[in-house]
Design a protein around this motif. Structure first.
Motif, short mmCIF file in Angstrom:
data_model
loop_
_atom_site.label_atom_id
_atom_site.label_comp_id
_atom_site.label_asym_id
_atom_site.label_seq_id
_atom_site.Cartn_x
_atom_site.Cartn_y
_atom_site.Cartn_z
N VAL A 296 1.92 4.72 -20.77
CA VAL A 296 1.17 3.54 -20.33
C VAL A 296 0.18 4.00 -19.27
CG1 VAL A 296 1.29 1.28 -19.21
CG2 VAL A 296 3.06 1.95 -20.85
N GLU A 297 -1.07 3.58 -19.43
CA GLU A 297 -2.12 3.91 -18.48
C GLU A 297 -2.79 2.63 -18.00
OE1 GLU A 297 -4.87 6.53 -20.46
OE2 GLU A 297 -3.52 8.23 -20.25
N VAL A 298 -3.02 2.55 -16.70
CA VAL A 298 -3.75 1.42 -16.13
C VAL A 298 -4.95 1.99 -15.38
CG1 VAL A 298 -3.70 -0.56 -14.57
CG2 VAL A 298 -1.70 0.00 -15.95
N ARG A 299 -6.12 1.66 -15.88
CA ARG A 299 -7.37 2.14 -15.26
C ARG A 299 -7.92 1.02 -14.39
NH1 ARG A 299 -13.37 2.98 -17.23
NH2 ARG A 299 -14.03 4.23 -15.44
N ASP A 300 -8.28 1.39 -13.16
CA ASP A 300 -9.00 0.45 -12.31
C ASP A 300 -10.32 1.10 -11.90
OD1 ASP A 300 -8.73 1.89 -9.77
OD2 ASP A 300 -6.64 1.24 -9.78
N PHE A 301 -11.08 0.41 -11.07
CA PHE A 301 -12.44 0.86 -10.78
C PHE A 301 -12.65 1.12 -9.29
CE2 PHE A 301 -12.14 -1.49 -14.66
CZ PHE A 301 -12.72 -0.61 -15.56
N VAL A 302 -11.59 1.59 -8.64
CA VAL A 302 -11.64 2.00 -7.23
C VAL A 302 -11.06 3.40 -7.15
CG1 VAL A 302 -10.76 1.52 -4.92
CG2 VAL A 302 -11.46 -0.38 -6.39
N ALA A 303 -11.81 4.32 -6.58
CA ALA A 303 -11.38 5.73 -6.55
C ALA A 303 -10.21 5.99 -5.61
CB ALA A 303 -12.56 6.61 -6.15
N ARG A 304 -10.00 5.14 -4.62
CA ARG A 304 -8.92 5.35 -3.64
C ARG A 304 -7.57 5.46 -4.35
NH1 ARG A 304 -9.51 0.79 -1.47
NH2 ARG A 304 -7.74 -0.24 -2.42
N PRO A 305 -6.85 6.57 -4.12
CA PRO A 305 -5.56 6.74 -4.79
C PRO A 305 -4.50 5.79 -4.22
CG PRO A 305 -5.92 8.54 -3.26
CD PRO A 305 -7.18 7.71 -3.26
N PRO A 306 -3.53 5.42 -5.04
CA PRO A 306 -2.44 4.59 -4.52
C PRO A 306 -1.60 5.42 -3.56
CG PRO A 306 -1.92 5.32 -6.72
CD PRO A 306 -3.32 5.79 -6.43
N ARG A 307 -0.90 4.76 -2.67
CA ARG A 307 -0.03 5.50 -1.76
C ARG A 307 1.35 4.89 -1.76
NH1 ARG A 307 0.39 3.09 3.39
NH2 ARG A 307 -1.04 1.36 3.64
N MET A 308 2.31 5.78 -1.69
CA MET A 308 3.72 5.38 -1.62
C MET A 308 3.96 4.79 -0.23
SD MET A 308 6.40 6.04 -3.86
CE MET A 308 5.93 7.56 -4.61
N ARG A 309 4.62 3.65 -0.18
CA ARG A 309 4.92 3.02 1.10
C ARG A 309 6.41 3.12 1.39
NH1 ARG A 309 1.31 -2.48 0.79
NH2 ARG A 309 -0.67 -1.40 0.65
N VAL A 310 6.71 3.14 2.66
CA VAL A 310 8.10 3.11 3.10
C VAL A 310 8.36 1.70 3.62
CG1 VAL A 310 9.80 4.05 4.69
CG2 VAL A 310 8.05 5.54 3.70
N THR A 311 9.35 1.03 3.05
CA THR A 311 9.67 -0.33 3.47
C THR A 311 11.11 -0.40 3.93
OG1 THR A 311 10.37 -1.02 1.27
CG2 THR A 311 8.06 -1.32 1.81
N ASP A 312 11.38 -1.39 4.76
CA ASP A 312 12.78 -1.59 5.15
C ASP A 312 13.47 -2.43 4.09
OD1 ASP A 312 12.34 -4.34 5.59
OD2 ASP A 312 11.88 -4.03 7.71
N CYS A 313 14.77 -2.58 4.21
CA CYS A 313 15.53 -3.27 3.17
C CYS A 313 15.19 -4.74 3.06
CB CYS A 313 17.04 -3.07 3.39
SG CYS A 313 17.64 -3.75 4.93
N ASN A 314 14.54 -5.33 4.06
CA ASN A 314 14.18 -6.74 4.02
C ASN A 314 12.75 -6.98 3.55
OD1 ASN A 314 16.71 -7.63 5.00
ND2 ASN A 314 16.09 -7.06 7.07
N GLY A 315 11.98 -5.91 3.35
CA GLY A 315 10.60 -6.05 2.93
C GLY A 315 10.50 -6.60 1.52
#
Length: 129
Positions: A74-93
């Motif tokens: 599965v591929e999802v193409r968008d039109f913004v060059a900024r790469p996605p970033r992994m986030r760190v969330t707490d257990c309540n996020g």
């Protein structure tokens, strides 16, 4: 083409993916569920974080090698060059776990630049139900 912020499109994409996978008897219910979840995550990310819409492609490759199961990509193409970033969330996020799910559940995944944007993709090995 999915329009920017059209969150109703996420359910439409999931439904179309389930129809494709069911018609090809791919992955059983667990495999289909995982594929739908990961697709929902990367489509939602594209629609929420880019404000420019997205294109989705799902490809099934039957027995691409003699020893491997069928492959879903599965591929999802968008039109913004900024790469996605992994986030760190707490257990309540309530946000920020999408890419972590993709990293954990996909057999392979990644991001590649494409024109004036990027493609976020994942692969799952499944096979007949």
């Amino acid at each position: 083409m999915l329009r920017s912020a059209d969150m109703t499109a996420v359910a439409d994409v999931r439904r179309a993916l389930r129809e494709l996978l069911t018609s090809r008897s791919w992955g059983g219910s667990g495999g289909c569920d995982t594929a739908e979840l990961l697709t929902s995550e990367i489509v939602t990310n594209a629609l929420v974080h880019t404000n420019r819409g997205a294109e989705v492609t799902a490809t099934l490759l039957d027995g691409f090698t003699a020893s491997a199961s069928d492959l879903l990509r599965v591929e999802v193409r968008d039109f913004v060059a900024r790469p996605p970033r992994m986030r760190v969330t707490d257990c309540n996020g309530t946000h920020g776990r999408g890419l972590m799910l993709v990293q954990t559940l996909a057999d392979e995944w990644g991001v590649r630049s494409q024109g004036a944007g990027k493609v976020v993709w994942f692969e799952l090995y499944g096979g007949p139900a």
